[in-house]
Write a protein that holds these residues in place. Structure first.
Motif, PDB file in Angstrom:
ATOM      1  N   LEU A 378       0.818  -1.207   0.000  1.00  0.00           N
ATOM      2  CA  LEU A 378       0.000   0.000   0.000  1.00  0.00           C
ATOM      3  C   LEU A 378       0.856   1.264   0.000  1.00  0.00           C
ATOM      4  CD1 LEU A 378      -2.622  -1.078   2.700  1.00  0.00           C
ATOM      5  CD2 LEU A 378      -2.772  -1.349   0.222  1.00  0.00           C
ATOM      6  N   PRO A 379       0.546   2.226  -0.856  1.00  0.00           N
ATOM      7  CA  PRO A 379       1.239   3.520  -0.803  1.00  0.00           C
ATOM      8  C   PRO A 379       1.030   4.193   0.554  1.00  0.00           C
ATOM      9  CG  PRO A 379      -0.014   3.292  -2.846  1.00  0.00           C
ATOM     10  CD  PRO A 379      -0.421   2.144  -1.963  1.00  0.00           C
ATOM     11  N   ARG A 380       1.930   5.106   0.900  1.00  0.00           N
ATOM     12  CA  ARG A 380       1.874   5.763   2.208  1.00  0.00           C
ATOM     13  C   ARG A 380       0.555   6.487   2.441  1.00  0.00           C
ATOM     14  NH1 ARG A 380       6.797   6.363   5.059  1.00  0.00           N
ATOM     15  NH2 ARG A 380       5.973   8.179   6.194  1.00  0.00           N
ATOM     16  N   LYS A 381      -0.049   7.022   1.383  1.00  0.00           N
ATOM     17  CA  LYS A 381      -1.258   7.814   1.558  1.00  0.00           C
ATOM     18  C   LYS A 381      -2.536   6.983   1.538  1.00  0.00           C
ATOM     19  CE  LYS A 381      -1.993   9.142  -3.307  1.00  0.00           C
ATOM     20  NZ  LYS A 381      -2.142  10.296  -4.220  1.00  0.00           N
ATOM     21  N   THR A 382      -2.403   5.651   1.545  1.00  0.00           N
ATOM     22  CA  THR A 382      -3.576   4.780   1.528  1.00  0.00           C
ATOM     23  C   THR A 382      -4.457   5.018   2.748  1.00  0.00           C
ATOM     24  OG1 THR A 382      -2.392   3.066   0.304  1.00  0.00           O
ATOM     25  CG2 THR A 382      -4.373   2.380   1.504  1.00  0.00           C
TER      26      THR A 382
END
Length: 547
Positions: A378-382
């Motif tokens: 998952l990307p950090r901003k998920t």
């Protein structure tokens, strides 16, 4: 003045007050408003499958943005259906505007036998709202909306109700030609007295081992940067409540983890500090080891809610004020006193932090490879929207969350059926952010029909369903309390992969962490939602159950 229908005035008020999303189901008593909203392209109207889903979606939108969304309910069953989601919004401090429609004015509370009629409807919602008002005259629509929105924006964020009889919606009203005569609602953040700031700063400046306990009020106030800056200046580790997760990045060297009673014992960490600064936390049972904390004599509590600050654990040093304003003011005073530890933590407190994080890691247990696969995918901003499940409970105390407003969880009301509709609301709010829902099999079947809403609006939300064919956490409690006598907790479930496909979504089965990572990669690039089923066990730290 222009002559318009009441429903049109309501739509204009929503636009004026900055409401961009309305969730609901059309019916006899709210169709005029739906018709008026159709003519306002700046307001998106989402048709849901159940009003509970509408309330959760509005809550999810509010949590992800800090801005209010609206739900539009029918009288009686429409409003009662929404109450669980509204209860969650109330107890977790979310700004939700409730547009509760009503029978014609002459029949309100008359028990005349009308469709959806319910005596005492307006009063019923009072415990779950901070303000409420009924529109008794079409000429009052603009003023009622303005007062309600002012109440919604000021102080602690919580739902407000505007009750709208059906005949008001079709009443002819005057609308000013100059739309600027009533500006959008605005408010100033409550600021405490300067002597309180001075006293707090002096106390903190003398601390050798300061610790910060950050709650949801930090997130609600958009005060994460102020929190981190203050913590670095003090050399203070930051312990968060469940609602405070995301207030500090999970990989920040001062981040401790979550204070949840089932994750690890926070008492040694609290006992190691000589000054505790608590910001925006209710000090509820689950985050205080059952209200059994060795609080230092010098404990400072900051909260925007004057009533809340008196509850649960008495404090001598209390500051009623907005978290962002108050922490910023305290840091300015500390800077003037020459205090700047540049993130350096006293060795005793640093060891207590390390021990607490070690305990959180041990709690994850056999779920660790799954947690690692999930975080790596998952990307950090998920944005994560999670129901309570054994799968998530194993990791929630330690799972790294990096950005504010990216962790949604039903801490206040503790309901199931939260994750899927909340994720939908968050995805509408943040279409460019990945949004992932995690819910156990029991929780999914509470509100899983909103999968149809996600399919209809083409929302590519991965929905992870760890399936142990049980209300797993309740089963664990029954085992521990009643000698493994299990009652009414085992479930007969559908094939979740085929169920997803029947809704028009994608469905996958993942039996290893690697398969989960691969499935998430596909789901995040898909053109519609994906249900990812994981066969799971029902004990803490469960390994996957194949077959």
């Amino acid at each position: 003045m222009t002559k318009i229908y009441g429903a049109q005035a309501i739509a204009k008020c929503l636009e004026r007050e900055g409401i961009e999303m309305v969730f609901g189901i059309p019916g006899l008593y709210n169709m005029p408003i739906f018709d008026a909203l159709y003519r306002h392209p700046t307001i998106k109207t989402v048709t849901v499958r159940h009003e509970q889903g509408a309330a959760f979606m509005a809550d999810g939108y509010a949590r992800a943005t800090g801005k209010p969304a609206a739900i539009l309910t029918l009288p009686g069953p429409g409003l009662t259906n929404a109450m669980t989601g509204l209860g969650e919004a109330f107890y977790d401090s979310s700004p939700v505007l409730v547009l509760s429609t009503q029978v014609n004015r002459e029949f309100i509370n008359k028990d005349a036998g009308l469709l959806h009629e319910m005596t005492g409807q307006f009063e019923m919602l009072a415990p779950l709202t901070k303000y409420g008002e009924r529109v008794d005259d079409g000429a009052d629509i603009s003023d009622v909306f303005h007062r309600a929105m002012q109440a919604l924006h000021y102080g602690r964020p919580r739902p407000v109700q505007i009750e709208i009889p059906r005949d008001v919606q079709v009443e002819i009203v005057d609308w000013p030609d100059d739309a600027s005569t009533k500006p959008a609602a605005h408010w100033e953040r409550p600021s405490p007295a300067d002597d309180q700031i001075e006293a707090a700063a002096v106390t903190l400046s003398r601390a050798e081992r300061p610790l910060i306990f950050a709650g949801g009020g930090v997130v609600s106030s958009s005060a994460s940067s102020e929190l981190v800056s203050l913590a670095e200046r003090l050399g203070a580790p930051v312990l968060t409540t469940g609602m405070g997760v995301s207030a500090i990045p999970g990989d920040h060297p001062l981040a401790c983890g979550v204070a949840w009673i089932a994750a690890a014992d926070i008492r040694p960490l609290i006992g190691a500090c000589d000054v505790l600064l608590a910001v925006g936390t209710r000090f509820n049972e689950g985050m205080t080891h059952g209200w059994d904390l060795p609080l230092p004599q010098k404990t400072i509590r900051i909260d925007i809610d004057a009533a809340e600050i008196e509850r649960n654990i008495p404090m001598r040093q209390k500051i009623v004020g907005d978290a962002k304003v108050t922490m910023n003011a305290i840091e300015q005073k500390l800077a003037a006193l020459g205090i700047d530890h540049r993130g350096a933590v006293h060795p005793t407190l640093a060891q207590a932090r390390a021990d607490f994080r070690k305990a959180l890691t041990a709690k994850v247990g056999g779920t660790t490879p799954w947690m690692q696969a999930l975080r790596a995918s998952l990307p950090r901003k998920t944005i994560l929207s999670c129901d309570m499940s054994l799968f998530w409970a194993d990791m929630l105390g330690f799972f790294p969350i990096y950005e504010p407003r990216t962790m949604l969880f039903p801490w206040g009301f503790g309901t199931l059926g939260f994750a899927v509709p909340e994720a939908i609301g968050a995805k509408f709010a943040k279409p460019d952010h990945p949004v992932v829902a995690i819910c156990g099999d029991g929780a999914f079947l509470f509100t899983g029909t909103e999968l149809a809403t996600a399919v209809q609006y083409k929302l590519n939300i991965p929905i992870i369903v760890p399936n142990n064919n049980a209300y797993g956490m309740i089963k664990v409690q029954q085992r521990d309390q009643f000698d493994e006598q299990f009652m009414a907790v085992d479930l007969q479930n559908p094939d979740f992969v085929k169920l997803a496909q029947a809704f028009g979504a994608y469905g996958e089965l993942a039996t290893t962490p690697e398969q989960l990572g691969d499935a998430l990669a596909r789901a995040l690039q898909a053109d519609k939602p994906t249900v990812i089923e994981i066969p799971w066990g029902w004990t803490w730290g469960s390994e996957v159950k194949n077959g």
